[in-house]
Design an enzyme around this catalytic site. Structure first.
Site, PDB file in Angstrom:
ATOM      1  N   HIS A  57     -14.955  23.635   0.089  1.00 41.82           N
ATOM      2  CA  HIS A  57     -16.511  23.491  -0.379  1.00 41.82           C
ATOM      3  C   HIS A  57     -16.994  22.053   0.327  1.00 41.82           C
ATOM      4  CE1 HIS A  57     -20.452  23.617  -1.970  1.00 41.82           C
ATOM      5  NE2 HIS A  57     -20.261  22.341  -2.626  1.00 41.82           N
ATOM      6  N   ASN A  64     -24.822  20.506   2.299  1.00 43.83           N
ATOM      7  CA  ASN A  64     -24.169  21.521   1.145  1.00 43.83           C
ATOM      8  C   ASN A  64     -25.114  22.643   0.932  1.00 43.83           C
ATOM      9  OD1 ASN A  64     -23.254  22.610  -1.439  1.00 43.83           O
ATOM     10  ND2 ASN A  64     -22.962  20.731  -2.501  1.00 43.83           N
ATOM     11  N   CYS A 121     -21.641  25.806  -6.728  1.00 40.22           N
ATOM     12  CA  CYS A 121     -20.839  25.822  -5.450  1.00 40.22           C
ATOM     13  C   CYS A 121     -19.662  26.609  -5.483  1.00 40.22           C
ATOM     14  CB  CYS A 121     -20.644  24.560  -5.425  1.00 40.22           C
ATOM     15  SG  CYS A 121     -22.303  23.394  -5.009  1.00 40.22           S
TER      16      CYS A 121
HETATM   17  O1  UT7 Z   1     -21.390  20.662  -4.415  1.00 41.38           O
HETATM   18  C1  UT7 Z   1     -21.371  20.499  -5.920  1.00 41.38           C
HETATM   19  C2  UT7 Z   1     -20.646  19.527  -6.406  1.00 41.38           C
HETATM   20  N1  UT7 Z   1     -21.233  18.008  -6.055  1.00 41.38           N
HETATM   21  C3  UT7 Z   1     -20.464  17.020  -5.298  1.00 41.38           C
HETATM   22  O2  UT7 Z   1     -19.365  17.377  -5.198  1.00 41.38           O
HETATM   23  C4  UT7 Z   1     -21.182  15.740  -5.227  1.00 41.38           C
HETATM   24  C5  UT7 Z   1     -20.292  14.690  -5.606  1.00 41.38           C
HETATM   25  N2  UT7 Z   1     -21.031  13.339  -5.461  1.00 41.38           N
HETATM   26  C6  UT7 Z   1     -21.289  12.746  -4.256  1.00 41.38           C
HETATM   27  O3  UT7 Z   1     -20.988  13.339  -3.363  1.00 41.38           O
HETATM   28  C7  UT7 Z   1     -21.955  11.496  -4.223  1.00 41.38           C
HETATM   29  O4  UT7 Z   1     -21.760  10.730  -5.591  1.00 41.38           O
HETATM   30  C8  UT7 Z   1     -23.162  11.118  -3.868  1.00 41.38           C
HETATM   31  C9  UT7 Z   1     -23.358  11.631  -2.232  1.00 41.38           C
HETATM   32  C10 UT7 Z   1     -24.212  12.038  -4.398  1.00 41.38           C
HETATM   33  C11 UT7 Z   1     -23.824   9.711  -3.938  1.00 41.38           C
HETATM   34  O5  UT7 Z   1     -22.748   8.852  -3.203  1.00 41.38           O
HETATM   35  P1  UT7 Z   1     -22.301   7.665  -3.983  1.00 41.38           P
HETATM   36  O6  UT7 Z   1     -21.261   6.866  -3.058  1.00 41.38           O
HETATM   37  O7  UT7 Z   1     -21.303   8.285  -5.321  1.00 41.38           O
HETATM   38  O8  UT7 Z   1     -23.410   6.603  -4.231  1.00 41.38           O
HETATM   39  P2  UT7 Z   1     -23.963   6.150  -5.662  1.00 41.38           P
HETATM   40  O9  UT7 Z   1     -24.677   7.185  -6.467  1.00 41.38           O
HETATM   41  O10 UT7 Z   1     -22.836   5.701  -6.612  1.00 41.38           O
HETATM   42  O11 UT7 Z   1     -24.829   4.929  -5.207  1.00 41.38           O
HETATM   43  C12 UT7 Z   1     -24.549   4.008  -4.547  1.00 41.38           C
HETATM   44  C13 UT7 Z   1     -25.674   3.179  -4.000  1.00 41.38           C
HETATM   45  C14 UT7 Z   1     -26.806   2.913  -4.999  1.00 41.38           C
HETATM   46  O12 UT7 Z   1     -27.150   1.643  -4.749  1.00 41.38           O
HETATM   47  P3  UT7 Z   1     -26.928   0.380  -5.819  1.00 41.38           P
HETATM   48  O13 UT7 Z   1     -26.894   0.692  -7.028  1.00 41.38           O
HETATM   49  O14 UT7 Z   1     -25.261   0.204  -5.560  1.00 41.38           O
HETATM   50  O15 UT7 Z   1     -27.701  -0.808  -5.024  1.00 41.38           O
HETATM   51  C15 UT7 Z   1     -27.593   3.999  -4.761  1.00 41.38           C
HETATM   52  O16 UT7 Z   1     -29.147   3.834  -5.104  1.00 41.38           O
HETATM   53  O17 UT7 Z   1     -26.391   3.971  -3.006  1.00 41.38           O
HETATM   54  C16 UT7 Z   1     -27.831   4.123  -3.178  1.00 41.38           C
HETATM   55  N3  UT7 Z   1     -28.096   5.305  -2.685  1.00 41.38           N
HETATM   56  C17 UT7 Z   1     -28.637   5.600  -1.464  1.00 41.38           C
HETATM   57  N4  UT7 Z   1     -28.715   4.737  -0.624  1.00 41.38           N
HETATM   58  C18 UT7 Z   1     -29.470   5.070   0.667  1.00 41.38           C
HETATM   59  C19 UT7 Z   1     -27.977   6.398  -3.236  1.00 41.38           C
HETATM   60  N5  UT7 Z   1     -28.690   7.609  -2.629  1.00 41.38           N
HETATM   61  C20 UT7 Z   1     -29.024   7.071  -1.424  1.00 41.38           C
HETATM   62  C21 UT7 Z   1     -29.571   7.313  -0.292  1.00 41.38           C
HETATM   63  N6  UT7 Z   1     -29.870   6.273   0.690  1.00 41.38           N
HETATM   64  N7  UT7 Z   1     -29.763   8.688  -0.045  1.00 41.38           N
END
Ligand code: UT7
Length: 329
Positions: free
Chosen positions: A256, A286, A116
């Site tokens: 970004h 993204n 990225c």
């Molecule tokens: O561009 C290159 C660099 N990349 C980045 O900068 C991305 C950095 N990371 C992020 O943007 C975020 O971490 C994500 C968008 C990828 C994920 O968001 P998060 O707030 O960190 O969610 P999480 O992975 O901690 O998941 C929270 C909850 C989980 O459920 P439980 O375990 O709390 O019950 C996930 O299973 O959200 C759930 N979850 C979803 N629910 C509905 C994860 N993805 C989804 C989804 N829809 N698409």
């Protein structure tokens, strides 16, 4: 003779026509519009669906428009760099293919892979060729067809990314505009959290390997999120300090587009108002190397000569950085 600066003299973007909405994703994986909007800021993303088309084709469209817009002939382009993680082939380079498809014959071309941060790294590299006086019309492309490496059954990645390309023209100028300063960083500690395991020399695309799904993007979101916020806000803060930039004398921050919460956190930590932060994640998601030039393209009408602008990015590797430029037109 005064110092030679490398100035952006034009920007052009290209996104495919097909719009993949959050509603359509709801029919593909266990997700919902509310979660995607509130956790990422993405409302829709573009997908390149045309058979036989790939990253170079999006680059071609962006560069074709850029050459038209800047009145540049094919023969005048003397260098073309493409930042991408989704090259058409492992080799030859996508930059080469873009040039070939357009009929550019006098340029040397190569790809940069810094995930990225690719466009930022490519822009800083290209600027050195322009500043040295060796190259006069350098095209820098950021292009990614993320849909080609996404697993559309993995809700943690497929909802974030989209396809798109952007390109800028860099030319020398004696005026004090263009690229002024940059900070670029890498740390291999991040490879664990964000990678594509199959496709390189370590894990060949054998049926056994492909069965593991390693050909798709893997991301452990939380550590990447934290590192992205601290990485970008540190290098933005350092660049502002050493160039005497403040929220008042800066026109724009161009981050970004990975997650609206990351963008808001960086703007907060850099003490920079969101009204001066470029945001288009809602439209494209993204697009990896495409995000920064697509932002400049979307906001081009609002930019004025002399505007102080900082670009910043964070991505797989980890790679990250910031670049300070004065808008040149
Ligand atoms: O561009 C290159 C660099 N990349 C980045 O900068 C991305 C950095 N990371 C992020 O943007 C975020 O971490 C994500 C968008 C990828 C994920 O968001 P998060 O707030 O960190 O969610 P999480 O992975 O901690 O998941 C929270 C909850 C989980 O459920 P439980 O375990 O709390 O019950 C996930 O299973 O959200 C759930 N979850 C979803 N629910 C509905 C994860 N993805 C989804 C989804 N829809 N698409």
């Amino acid at each position: 003779m005064g110092k030679t600066y490398a100035a952006i003299t034009g920007v052009q973007g290209y996104v495919p026509d097909y719009i993949l909405t959050n509603a359509e994703l709801e029919t593909m994986v266990d997700t919902n519009d509310e979660w995607i909007r509130s956790r990422t800021g993405v409302e829709e993303r573009r997908i390149l669906k045309e058979p036989g088309k790939a990253t170079s084709d999006m680059g071609v469209e962006a560069v074709r428009g850029l050459l038209e817009k800047t009145g540049t002939s094919l023969d005048e382009v003397d260098m073309l760099i493409c930042a991408t993680v989704t090259a058409d082939y492992p080799f030859p380079d996508t930059a080469n293919l873009i040039s070939y498809k357009l009929g550019i014959k006098n340029a040397f071309c190569y790809d940069i892979n810094a995930a990225c941060s690719g466009f930022l790294f490519a822009l800083a590299t290209a600027a050195k060729f322009v500043e040295s006086g060796s190259h006069k019309k350098v095209v820098v492309v950021g292009a990614d067809m993320m849909s080609s490496i996404l697993d559309y059954t993995d809700r943690s990645t497929c909802i974030i990314f989209g396809d798109g390309a952007g390109a800028v023209m860099l030319e020398p100028t004696e005026e004090e505009v263009g690229i002024q300063d940059s900070i670029l960083k890498s740390d291999g500690v991040g490879s664990e959290y964000l990678h594509q395991k199959i496709g390189g020399s370590l894990n060949r695309p054998t049926p056994e390997n492909l069965a593991t799904g390693g050909q798709y993007v893997f991301q452990n979101g939380r550590p990447v999120f934290k590192a992205a916020v601290s990485g970008m806000s540190n290098v933005v803060g350092e660049l502002m300090k050493r160039n005497n930039l403040t929220a008042e004398n800066m026109a724009w921050l161009v981050p970004h587009q990975a997650n609206i919460r990351i963008i808001e956190a960086v703007s907060r930590m850099a003490d920079f108002p969101m009204e001066k932060v470029m945001v288009n994640i809602q439209k494209y998601g993204n697009t990896t190397a495409g995000t920064l030039p697509l932002c400049l393209w979307d906001y081009e009408d609002q930019l004025k000569k002399g505007d102080n602008i900082i670009l910043t990015a964070f991505g797989g590797g980890f790679t990250w950085g910031s670049l300070y430029l004065k808008w040149a037109y």
